[in-house]
Enzyme design. Sequence first.
Site, PDB file in Angstrom:
ATOM      1  N   GLY A 249       0.812  -1.202   0.000  1.00  0.00           N
ATOM      2  CA  GLY A 249       0.000   0.000   0.000  1.00  0.00           C
ATOM      3  C   GLY A 249       0.845   1.249   0.000  1.00  0.00           C
ATOM      4  O   GLY A 249       0.310   2.370   0.009  1.00  0.00           O
ATOM      5  N   ASP A 250       2.160   1.079   0.006  1.00  0.00           N
ATOM      6  CA  ASP A 250       3.089   2.206  -0.036  1.00  0.00           C
ATOM      7  C   ASP A 250       4.270   1.814  -0.910  1.00  0.00           C
ATOM      8  O   ASP A 250       4.136   0.948  -1.766  1.00  0.00           O
ATOM      9  CB  ASP A 250       3.520   2.585   1.388  1.00  0.00           C
ATOM     10  CG  ASP A 250       3.741   4.085   1.550  1.00  0.00           C
ATOM     11  OD1 ASP A 250       4.606   4.622   0.838  1.00  0.00           O
ATOM     12  OD2 ASP A 250       3.057   4.708   2.384  1.00  0.00           O
ATOM     13  N   ASP A 251       5.430   2.432  -0.716  1.00  0.00           N
ATOM     14  CA  ASP A 251       6.577   2.127  -1.565  1.00  0.00           C
ATOM     15  C   ASP A 251       6.994   0.666  -1.409  1.00  0.00           C
ATOM     16  O   ASP A 251       7.109   0.160  -0.286  1.00  0.00           O
ATOM     17  CB  ASP A 251       7.763   3.020  -1.189  1.00  0.00           C
ATOM     18  CG  ASP A 251       7.448   4.490  -1.330  1.00  0.00           C
ATOM     19  OD1 ASP A 251       6.802   4.859  -2.328  1.00  0.00           O
ATOM     20  OD2 ASP A 251       7.844   5.272  -0.442  1.00  0.00           O
ATOM     21  N   SER A 282       2.064  -1.531  -6.583  1.00  0.00           N
ATOM     22  CA  SER A 282       1.787  -0.499  -5.585  1.00  0.00           C
ATOM     23  C   SER A 282       1.004   0.633  -6.230  1.00  0.00           C
ATOM     24  O   SER A 282       1.581   1.633  -6.664  1.00  0.00           O
ATOM     25  CB  SER A 282       3.092   0.036  -4.981  1.00  0.00           C
ATOM     26  OG  SER A 282       2.812   1.061  -4.048  1.00  0.00           O
TER      27      SER A 282
END
Length: 474
Positions: A249-251, A282
């Site tokens: 959900g992020d990098d 992502s």
Amino acid sequence: MQIISVISAVLIFGSLVECRVPSSSKLNNFDYTAINCRKHSAILTDFGAVGDGKTLNTKAFNSAITKLSQYANDGGALLIVPPGKWLTGSFNLTSHFTLFLQKDAVILGSQNEADWPELPVLPSYGKGRDATDGRLSSLIFGTNLTDIIITGNNGTIDGQGSIWWEKFKKGQLKITRPYLIEIMYSDQIQISNLTLINSPSWFVHPVYSSNIVVNGLTILAPLNVPNTDGINPDSCTNVRIEDNYIESGDDCIAIKSGWDQYGIKFGKPSEHIIIRRVTCISPKSAMVAIGSEMSGGVQDVRIEDLTAINTESAVRIKTAIGRGGFVKDIFVKGLNLNTMKYVFWMTGSYGQHPDDKFDPKALPKINGINYKDVTAKNVTIAGKLEGISNDPFTGICISNATIEMFVKKDSDIEMDAKKVKLPWNCTDVAGVTSNVVPQPCALLPDKKVDCPFPTDKLAIENVQFKTCSFKSVI
């Protein structure tokens, strides 16, 4: 130089010797690969652990590791986690130690916050990232260690992070969420051949450490949960990240080195890092981010043969006024991208700060950012490169990049011209391009160049894995 590098790698990780791993418990024999083998071994169940997914096994993990720590100077020790569901709170590793998860072994993070001890904030950050107060220990933690291995036969570590995700969403956190694996102030680290899922926050966080190999991981987080970064080397030196699959959900990967005045004061860069053969999904963030906390500096990063699918951006630079520090000598080649919002994205206004004491005169220096051999399909924006006024990002080089823009079906064509996205948007940057389609912005003119990529090897690339054997004594 090649001979010197190989000798250096051997000295870093120990001599290549066949290891003997006796055990008093009944388990099938198996082989595994590691930077170092172990002379002694134990099985988690020898210490009273129960793998029913309900019994708390923190005491068993701690007892086992304390017992095995006595062998640190006698060939080291291996702790085997057998098949089962092993519920536990946070526990600490020891030096010259291997934690091995067998196939169908699952370590479950406790959802009781009392089972995660509180730690002081990181000195290069000055505060917890989620809250001003301290932070919770990671599920698997170690500090001031040498020769630590976390590996297995694709066993699973499940952080069961949903309770923290919900608190974060509701703004109820008074302390920063725990990470799944964090190793601090340590040397010779291997994290490999595991499945990691549902971390409360970042998954793998080596910090203030050196000589690190992270490979063969499958990292899975819900695509809508923020700050579930996959692998975040932070003020680390000599790092090899390869052959990993990450949904986040992020990098998927973020290289960091401290936050504003705290990172400037701590002054430990992330450097000599190679990232290769990684697949990332992502939708809300980057395949590889550099920053935004980069105040200690980031240099000599080599990124090659990466794949991104349904990902917001590829290799992104994130910084801001007040960060200070530098990002330089970044080399990227061989990107295969499909369904992206941005291909090239640099941001000089990523402005979250730990507090209001940052120095507005601390300007980051961004120079020597190189991309080559990029193929991208179904892209919304080719490039969005935004430097800082009176502090431009310089030395940008992009060569041999083919970008196919996203085209809506006739029935979905937006007739409002104001909503049509430009393929390139550049401000306060300087550099060159060559053989890039669609044509870049005027600040990146065509100069018929081949952007550089180093041909030498980092010492960490020469580290060879050994074949280690566990032999059960019946």
